[in-house]
Design an enzyme around this catalytic site. Structure first.
Site, PDB file in Angstrom:
ATOM      1  N   ARG A 139      45.296  20.453  44.475  1.00 36.86           N
ATOM      2  CA  ARG A 139      45.314  22.153  44.398  1.00 36.86           C
ATOM      3  C   ARG A 139      46.305  22.373  45.305  1.00 36.86           C
ATOM      4  O   ARG A 139      47.366  23.360  44.907  1.00 36.86           O
ATOM      5  CB  ARG A 139      43.938  22.797  44.454  1.00 36.86           C
ATOM      6  CG  ARG A 139      43.186  22.571  43.472  1.00 36.86           C
ATOM      7  CD  ARG A 139      41.832  23.466  43.652  1.00 36.86           C
ATOM      8  NE  ARG A 139      40.704  23.293  42.704  1.00 36.86           N
ATOM      9  CZ  ARG A 139      40.839  23.882  41.464  1.00 36.86           C
ATOM     10  NH1 ARG A 139      41.716  24.901  41.092  1.00 36.86           N
ATOM     11  NH2 ARG A 139      39.930  23.816  40.695  1.00 36.86           N
ATOM     12  N   ARG A 143      43.287  29.715  37.398  1.00 31.28           N
ATOM     13  CA  ARG A 143      43.147  28.449  38.160  1.00 31.28           C
ATOM     14  C   ARG A 143      42.368  29.252  39.532  1.00 31.28           C
ATOM     15  O   ARG A 143      42.878  30.300  40.042  1.00 31.28           O
ATOM     16  CB  ARG A 143      44.313  27.876  38.642  1.00 31.28           C
ATOM     17  CG  ARG A 143      45.065  27.237  37.464  1.00 31.28           C
ATOM     18  CD  ARG A 143      44.186  26.164  36.889  1.00 31.28           C
ATOM     19  NE  ARG A 143      43.977  25.036  37.896  1.00 31.28           N
ATOM     20  CZ  ARG A 143      43.292  24.112  37.764  1.00 31.28           C
ATOM     21  NH1 ARG A 143      42.395  24.095  36.577  1.00 31.28           N
ATOM     22  NH2 ARG A 143      42.945  23.118  38.610  1.00 31.28           N
ATOM     23  N   LEU A 196      42.107  29.433  43.156  1.00 26.07           N
ATOM     24  CA  LEU A 196      43.079  29.158  44.372  1.00 26.07           C
ATOM     25  C   LEU A 196      42.413  28.964  45.635  1.00 26.07           C
ATOM     26  O   LEU A 196      41.245  29.381  46.140  1.00 26.07           O
ATOM     27  CB  LEU A 196      44.064  30.491  44.709  1.00 26.07           C
ATOM     28  CG  LEU A 196      44.809  30.927  43.465  1.00 26.07           C
ATOM     29  CD1 LEU A 196      45.094  32.407  43.611  1.00 26.07           C
ATOM     30  CD2 LEU A 196      45.978  29.854  43.213  1.00 26.07           C
ATOM     31  N   HIS A 215      40.044  41.852  36.744  1.00 27.90           N
ATOM     32  CA  HIS A 215      38.696  41.222  36.201  1.00 27.90           C
ATOM     33  C   HIS A 215      37.976  42.155  35.044  1.00 27.90           C
ATOM     34  O   HIS A 215      37.794  43.245  35.535  1.00 27.90           O
ATOM     35  CB  HIS A 215      37.679  41.104  37.316  1.00 27.90           C
ATOM     36  CG  HIS A 215      36.377  40.089  37.181  1.00 27.90           C
ATOM     37  ND1 HIS A 215      36.574  38.689  36.505  1.00 27.90           N
ATOM     38  CD2 HIS A 215      35.320  40.592  36.610  1.00 27.90           C
ATOM     39  CE1 HIS A 215      35.381  38.376  36.294  1.00 27.90           C
ATOM     40  NE2 HIS A 215      34.513  39.504  36.391  1.00 27.90           N
TER      41      HIS A 215
HETATM   42  C1  GRF Z   1      41.972  39.660  30.481  1.00 32.25           C
HETATM   43  O1  GRF Z   1      40.433  40.295  30.160  1.00 32.25           O
HETATM   44  C2  GRF Z   1      41.838  39.707  31.919  1.00 32.25           C
HETATM   45  O2  GRF Z   1      41.025  40.740  32.648  1.00 32.25           O
HETATM   46  C3  GRF Z   1      41.274  38.497  32.405  1.00 32.25           C
HETATM   47  O3  GRF Z   1      41.973  37.530  31.378  1.00 32.25           O
HETATM   48  C4  GRF Z   1      42.070  38.292  30.263  1.00 32.25           C
HETATM   49  C5  GRF Z   1      43.083  38.059  29.503  1.00 32.25           C
HETATM   50  O4  GRF Z   1      44.204  38.713  30.022  1.00 32.25           O
HETATM   51  N1  GRF Z   1      41.797  38.115  33.783  1.00 32.25           N
HETATM   52  P1  GRF Z   1      45.809  38.546  29.529  1.00 32.25           P
HETATM   53  O5  GRF Z   1      45.589  38.997  27.703  1.00 32.25           O
HETATM   54  O6  GRF Z   1      46.205  37.116  29.593  1.00 32.25           O
HETATM   55  O7  GRF Z   1      46.826  39.282  30.329  1.00 32.25           O
END
Ligand code: GRF
Length: 216
Positions: A65, A91, A93, A109
């Site tokens: 990583r 991923r 971190l 989130h």
């Molecule tokens: C979204 O719901 C975001 O909150 C989460 O991943 C999902 C897809 O995000 N972290 P995106 O459409 O790839 O920006």
């Protein structure tokens, strides 16, 4: 100029939304780098369509990583990134990267943290019969989905909501609060004290939380 480094792994709807936002502030905020760890990600096309500086850094090509993260770190340092925005980045971190970019890396989130950290947030919220979900922008810490909260949006869950309909409603709210958080940070309107976000001036609740039932 406030430079953003965007980390993606998937669809890239937040990347596209952040890009559109920077176009309104093009003399102040720009995306100076996009890094994607998944060579199949649809977000790659969004970066290319908008002529964004894109690096595909496939985590599978690294022995561990930290060596993967050092590659990301060197790209973002070279591109003089001021703030990393995880946008659908999948991923986990290590503390090495988190500490190197402490309070200079944020994540979106799809839940009202600290409720529902982790994956499948919409399915879990619906299954447990909660009446509100939403989304949260927070500073990244080593523990997943756990850092100081910058802003949130509340999204009511209706009885007929499915995982898909709720995800669509929340994604719309994500696309409101993520640029808002980026702007607040770029304008130095907040700081992190004792692992909590403190706003340097008074903001009305409407300015840092989005509550659709109030029509905003
Ligand atoms: C979204 O719901 C975001 O909150 C989460 O991943 C999902 C897809 O995000 N972290 P995106 O459409 O790839 O920006």
């Amino acid at each position: 100029m406030f430079n953003l480094g965007i980390l993606i792994s998937g669809k890239g709807t937040n990347l596209e939304n952040i890009y559109n936002f920077t176009q309104k502030f093009s003399n102040k905020i720009r995306i100076s780098s996009v890094v994607c760890n998944n060579p199949e990600a649809l977000g790659i096309d969004i970066a290319k369509k908008n002529n964004l500086p894109l690096e595909i850094i496939n985590h599978n090509k690294f022995i561990d990583r930290v060596s993967f993260e050092k590659e990301i770190d060197s790209v973002f340092s070279e591109k003089k990134v001021d703030l990393i925005c995880n946008a659908g980045f999948m991923r986990v971190l290590t503390s090495w990267f988190v500490n190197k970019w402490l309070n200079k890396q944020i994540n979106i989130h799809p839940s009202l943290l600290p409720s529902y950290p982790g994956l499948n947030t919409h399915k879990r919220a619906i299954n447990e019969g909660v009446k509100f979900s939403g989304c949260t922008v927070h500073f990244v810490r080593s523990k997943l989905d756990s850092g100081p909260i910058i802003n949130q949006a509340v999204v009511p869950i209706s009885p007929e909501d499915t995982e898909e309909t709720l995800s669509k409603k929340i994604l719309k709210a994500e696309h409101i609060i993520y640029p808002q958080a980026i702007r607040l940070i770029s304008e130095k309107k907040l700081e992190v004290i004792n692992n909590k976000v403190i706003y340097k001036e008074h903001f009305s609740p409407k300015e840092i939380t989005i509550n659709p039932s109030e029509g905003n």
